[in-house]
Write a protein that holds these residues in place. Structure first.
Motif, PDB file in Angstrom:
ATOM      1  N   GLY A  26      -9.512  -2.586  -1.120  1.00  0.00           N
ATOM      2  CA  GLY A  26     -10.282  -1.443  -0.630  1.00  0.00           C
ATOM      3  C   GLY A  26     -10.360  -1.336   0.879  1.00  0.00           C
ATOM      4  O   GLY A  26     -10.862  -0.332   1.400  1.00  0.00           O
ATOM      5  N   ILE A  27      -9.880  -2.337   1.597  1.00  0.00           N
ATOM      6  CA  ILE A  27      -9.921  -2.299   3.060  1.00  0.00           C
ATOM      7  C   ILE A  27      -8.856  -1.340   3.578  1.00  0.00           C
ATOM      8  O   ILE A  27      -7.701  -1.381   3.152  1.00  0.00           O
ATOM      9  N   GLU A  28      -9.254  -0.467   4.481  1.00  0.00           N
ATOM     10  CA  GLU A  28      -8.339   0.495   5.088  1.00  0.00           C
ATOM     11  C   GLU A  28      -8.176   0.200   6.568  1.00  0.00           C
ATOM     12  O   GLU A  28      -9.141  -0.120   7.263  1.00  0.00           O
ATOM     13  N   PRO A  81       0.804  -1.220   0.000  1.00  0.00           N
ATOM     14  CA  PRO A  81       0.000   0.000   0.000  1.00  0.00           C
ATOM     15  C   PRO A  81       0.842   1.277   0.000  1.00  0.00           C
ATOM     16  O   PRO A  81       0.367   2.335  -0.407  1.00  0.00           O
ATOM     17  N   GLN A  91      -5.805   1.446  10.247  1.00  0.00           N
ATOM     18  CA  GLN A  91      -4.902   2.380  10.905  1.00  0.00           C
ATOM     19  C   GLN A  91      -4.362   1.664  12.131  1.00  0.00           C
ATOM     20  O   GLN A  91      -5.101   1.367  13.070  1.00  0.00           O
ATOM     21  N   SER A 143      -3.520   6.276   7.501  1.00  0.00           N
ATOM     22  CA  SER A 143      -4.418   5.255   6.985  1.00  0.00           C
ATOM     23  C   SER A 143      -3.685   4.424   5.942  1.00  0.00           C
ATOM     24  O   SER A 143      -2.940   4.959   5.124  1.00  0.00           O
ATOM     25  N   LYS A 198      -4.339   1.670   2.953  1.00  0.00           N
ATOM     26  CA  LYS A 198      -5.382   1.097   2.109  1.00  0.00           C
ATOM     27  C   LYS A 198      -4.814  -0.020   1.246  1.00  0.00           C
ATOM     28  O   LYS A 198      -3.833   0.169   0.531  1.00  0.00           O
TER      29      LYS A 198
END
Length: 318
Positions: free
Chosen positions: A266-268, A173, A270, A260, A262
């Protein structure tokens, strides 16, 4: 390393000098860690990412239940240990679970499953750490783990296999790329896939720490930079033993890790942090809440511990 983990170098005599190689799970380890002390008048602020690699693995596995547990603060290593060994969570206090062999094995089993480590290798790894667990027992743990969390193999591992087979490349990412040119058609490619499984989770965690170090080292004047050690998922700073100073640097560090992440699906996520204070690497006290009251409570408890240890040493000498 090529897997994105913070490197462990070896010097001429064959020993590693990365602080992640400091021993931890033995009596000798505790003595060794006491040798690393804060400067006079200072205290260590130790911050690390909570369940660091569990976040990217759960995201890549599309395990939304696991992500919900992580966001809710569930101790997933303890929960897994309870399931693996059929021990009720209520059988031990959180402190007892944290120090238990069952939890340690639960953590090792999760990591072995994440990166497709076989029972023989898991057993050898445990032996190197001073624990003899037969191969057959390791296999039982791995089989149970596969039943508890099938998404790791069915989604995460299959996606990695597809990417490596079709494109010979993985991209994290954060944009870090690695090519896997040794993957061949009509071959099981077991060794290549094992390296590939580890690449994104370990790179993400290591780079997340690296970005935090960069922020702490570039956004503040030189006289306010006190990082003395960076592990794969952690940072230690040697700062003034004062509640207000510790609180200020705690907030700085929290901000440095605030980003964040990602993933391709599409999954984010933290990744949150936890913090401790210490006068040496052996005796630490957790900061339970990231506010002035939480910092003061931790420092008061740490000072009490040091006073008690000093009184005990004097008594032994006398």
């Amino acid at each position: 390393t090529v897997n994105g983990r913070r490197s462990s170098r070896r010097h001429t005599f064959g020993f590693g000098n990365n602080s992640q190689n400091f021993p931890k799970h033995s009596d000798v380890a505790a003595l060794a860690r006491r040798c690393f002390v804060a400067r006079p008048g200072n205290v260590f602020l130790m911050v690390d990412q909570i369940s660091a690699e569990d976040w990217p693995v759960s995201a890549l596995s599309e395990n939304h239940a696991a992500l919900a547990e992580l966001r809710g603060g569930t101790d997933r290593h303890t929960k897994l240990a309870s399931a693996l060994f059929n021990i009720p969570l209520s059988a031990k206090t959180p402190e007892q679970w944290k120090e238990s062999m069952e939890r340690y094995l639960g953590k090792k089993t999760r990591h072995a499953t994440n990166y497709d480590e076989r029972a023989g290798m898991m057993s050898e790894s445990l032996i190197r750490e001073g624990f003899f667990i037969p191969v057959k027992d390791c296999q039982v743990l791995l089989d149970r783990m596969g039943q508890i969390d099938p998404n790791i193999k069915n989604i995460f591992h299959k996606w990695v296999q597809s990417q490596v087979s079709q494109t010979h490349m993985l991209i994290t990412p954060f944009g870090r790329e690695r090519q896997f040119l040794s993957a061949r058609p009509n071959d099981h490619n077991a060794t290549v896939f094992k390296e590939a499984y580890a690449y994104i989770p370990q790179s993400v965690v290591g780079d997340n720490t690296g970005f935090a170090v960069l922020a702490l080292e570039s956004e503040y004047p030189a006289e306010e930079r006190f990082i003395v050690q960076e592990g794969h998922d952690s940072i230690v700073q040697d700062i003034k033993d004062d509640p207000e100073t510790v609180y200020e640097y705690l907030l700085r560090t929290q901000s440095a890790f605030d980003r964040s992440i990602k993933f391709h699906n599409g999954i984010e996520v933290q990744i949150p942090i936890e913090a401790e204070v210490a006068y040496d690497f052996a005796t630490t006290v957790k900061i339970k809440s990231f506010d002035r009251a939480g910092v003061k409570e931790a420092l008061d408890k740490l000072r009490s511990k040091r006073a008690a240890e000093e009184a005990q040493r004097i008594e032994v000498v006398a």
